[in-house]
Design an enzyme around this catalytic site. Structure first.
Site, PDB file in Angstrom:
ATOM      1  N   CYS A 132     -17.794  49.170  61.660  1.00 32.44           N
ATOM      2  CA  CYS A 132     -17.355  47.969  60.948  1.00 32.44           C
ATOM      3  C   CYS A 132     -16.596  48.354  59.668  1.00 32.44           C
ATOM      4  O   CYS A 132     -17.116  49.079  58.822  1.00 32.44           O
ATOM      5  CB  CYS A 132     -18.543  47.085  60.612  1.00 32.44           C
ATOM      6  SG  CYS A 132     -18.025  45.557  59.816  1.00 32.44           S
ATOM      7  N   GLY A 151     -11.823  45.107  74.046  1.00 38.52           N
ATOM      8  CA  GLY A 151     -12.125  44.111  73.022  1.00 38.52           C
ATOM      9  C   GLY A 151     -11.126  42.979  73.082  1.00 38.52           C
ATOM     10  O   GLY A 151     -11.212  42.076  73.928  1.00 38.52           O
TER      11      GLY A 151
HETATM   12  C1  LIG Z   1     -12.673  40.138  64.996  1.00 41.06           C
HETATM   13  C2  LIG Z   1     -13.334  41.428  65.376  1.00 41.06           C
HETATM   14  C3  LIG Z   1     -14.715  41.556  65.253  1.00 41.06           C
HETATM   15  C4  LIG Z   1     -15.348  42.765  65.591  1.00 41.06           C
HETATM   16  N1  LIG Z   1     -16.711  42.855  65.483  1.00 41.06           N
HETATM   17  C5  LIG Z   1     -17.337  44.008  65.847  1.00 41.06           C
HETATM   18  C6  LIG Z   1     -18.761  44.115  65.830  1.00 41.06           C
HETATM   19  O1  LIG Z   1     -19.495  43.160  65.519  1.00 41.06           O
HETATM   20  N2  LIG Z   1     -19.305  45.320  66.175  1.00 41.06           N
HETATM   21  C7  LIG Z   1     -18.540  46.397  66.550  1.00 41.06           C
HETATM   22  O2  LIG Z   1     -19.077  47.471  66.841  1.00 41.06           O
HETATM   23  N3  LIG Z   1     -17.204  46.306  66.609  1.00 41.06           N
HETATM   24  C8  LIG Z   1     -16.587  45.139  66.283  1.00 41.06           C
HETATM   25  N4  LIG Z   1     -15.228  45.044  66.382  1.00 41.06           N
HETATM   26  C9  LIG Z   1     -14.441  46.172  66.941  1.00 41.06           C
HETATM   27  C10 LIG Z   1     -14.259  46.003  68.461  1.00 41.06           C
HETATM   28  O3  LIG Z   1     -15.506  46.067  69.123  1.00 41.06           O
HETATM   29  C11 LIG Z   1     -13.330  47.085  69.031  1.00 41.06           C
HETATM   30  O4  LIG Z   1     -13.888  48.333  68.767  1.00 41.06           O
HETATM   31  C12 LIG Z   1     -11.920  47.008  68.437  1.00 41.06           C
HETATM   32  O5  LIG Z   1     -11.438  45.691  68.457  1.00 41.06           O
HETATM   33  C13 LIG Z   1     -10.946  47.929  69.191  1.00 41.06           C
HETATM   34  O6  LIG Z   1     -10.894  47.578  70.542  1.00 41.06           O
HETATM   35  P1  LIG Z   1      -9.682  46.698  71.153  1.00 41.06           P
HETATM   36  O7  LIG Z   1      -8.399  47.362  70.733  1.00 41.06           O
HETATM   37  O8  LIG Z   1      -9.938  46.733  72.638  1.00 41.06           O
HETATM   38  O9  LIG Z   1      -9.802  45.324  70.555  1.00 41.06           O
HETATM   39  C14 LIG Z   1     -14.577  43.860  66.047  1.00 41.06           C
HETATM   40  C15 LIG Z   1     -13.190  43.712  66.174  1.00 41.06           C
HETATM   41  C16 LIG Z   1     -12.559  42.530  65.852  1.00 41.06           C
HETATM   42  C17 LIG Z   1     -11.058  42.417  66.018  1.00 41.06           C
END
Ligand SMILES: Cc1cc2nc3c(=O)[nH]c(=O)nc-3n(C[C@H](O)[C@H](O)[C@H](O)COP(=O)(O)O)c2cc1C
Length: 338
Positions: free
Chosen positions: A105, A231
């Protein structure tokens, strides 16, 4: 079959304030996901009451799985090994099948209070936090996993942190292939995930910027990981995981998801969220979803421009499903029957 075409599992990423119990249900119902992770439960210096766990993971009351049967892992964020352990044990007693730990985070408030990515500056603290949970779960058969970024400011400690999580007892890792400093800016550094994977003896899952089937294939080839986590792409294209799954099973590439299918999911979300929160909140949640969709989809981008000023739910949903104004103007009028 090359190692990267071996069947891999797909996880749905935790996303605080975005992927909630309704979204988890809607997305897993379309197939393709093997596990999902809750938004993080923040642990400070107390044992949290059951209602906190149930609020973030209502699935605990239903076997800790979505209605489609996909297991829901519960994520903890914190730094105090003893308190993390205490709360992990509690979550396990409430039915969580796996405890995931957040070391990614980037939020300033979270990092200031010593949680999330800030621990990546000191690998032994990553180890201590994971070990606190691992010890607390000993004998329960419930694993602890860790979700990391590549570092805080830079990537120097990426491998050390991953090895620290392994030494603490993590059964597997998810690596979001960017540092905290890099935020969500492309590119995701899948090659760094390969370095990590080569230096740990546990499963490593690659995460970050996998938006299409082609990117899925490349992320696996470059990282060498068998499993991935999606994500934002799961929101942008709710059928992506199912399409990947279909390709893995058959070799067939299904066509891109049509707007009508995306729209149907948004409408279903609105109907269900509308039972819990006021219409105005539903509209802003839909805008948030559409905002993620538009990052990789032209039509969603055009829709977003048309919809962003609408505040009431009914006109919002009407416009969502209607033909695009630009398109409607371009389309010739239907021919009159002869
Ligand atoms: C709005 C938002 C909230 C997120 N909340 C969390 C979370 O609660 N816990 C966590 O480990 N990662 C969190 N992430 C990170 C995502 O799990 C992920 O690692 C990140 O978006 C990269 O993956 P992606 O490119 O497929 O989106 C969050 C990302 C975004 C954009």
């Amino acid at each position: 079959m090359s190692s990267t075409s071996a069947v891999g599992r797909i996880g749905l990423a935790p996303m605080e304030g975005v992927i909630d119990v309704i979204t988890r249900d809607l997305l897993t119902a379309r197939g393709g996901f093997d596990w999902v992770v809750t938004e993080f439960v923040r642990v400070t210096d107390t044992r949290l009451p059951p209602r906190v766990f149930h609020r973030l993971c209502p699935e605990l009351a239903a076997g800790a799985a979505t209605p489609s049967g996909t297991p829901v892992h519960l994520q903890l964020l914190g730094s105090n090994p003893e308190k993390l352990g205490d709360n992990a044990r509690h979550a396990a007693e409430l039915g969580a099948p796996c405890i995931d730990m957040n070391f990614g985070c980037p939020a300033k408030t979270v990092n200031r209070h010593d949680g999330g990515a800030s621990l990546l500056q000191t690998p032994r603290r990553v180890e201590a936090a994971v070990a606190g949970v691992h010890r607390a779960l000993e004998g329960s058969g419930i694993p602890v996993t860790a979700k990391l970024r590549l570092g805080f400011e830079d990537k120097r400690l990426a491998v050390d942190c991953a090895r620290a999580a392994e030494a603490g007892g993590a059964a597997s890792l998810v690596v979001h292939a960017r540092t905290r400093r890099e935020g969500y800016r492309p590119p995701a550094h899948w090659r760094w995930v390969r370095r990590i994977r080569q230096r740990v003896g546990i499963d490593t899952v690659v995460n970050g910027d996998i938006w299409t089937l082609e990117e899925y294939q490349r992320a696996r080839a470059i990282s060498g990981c068998r499993h991935v986590m999606l994500g934002r792409a799961a929101l942008a294209d709710p059928l992506l995981a199912a399409r990947i799954h279909h390709w893995q099973a058959t070799g067939e590439v299904l066509p891109a998801t049509r707007w009508q299918d995306r729209c149907a999911i948004l409408e279903e979300y609105a109907r269900r969220a509308g039972r819990a929160v006021p219409d105005k909140v539903v509209v802003s949640l839909l805008k948030q979803w559409l905002n993620i969709m538009r990052q990789h989809d032209r039509e969603a981008g055009e829709r977003f421009v048309e919809l962003r000023r609408i505040r009431e739910l009914t006109p919002f949903l009407t416009a969502l499903g209607a033909p695009l104004v630009a398109q409607a103007e371009d389309t010739p009028p239907p021919r009159q029957p002869a």
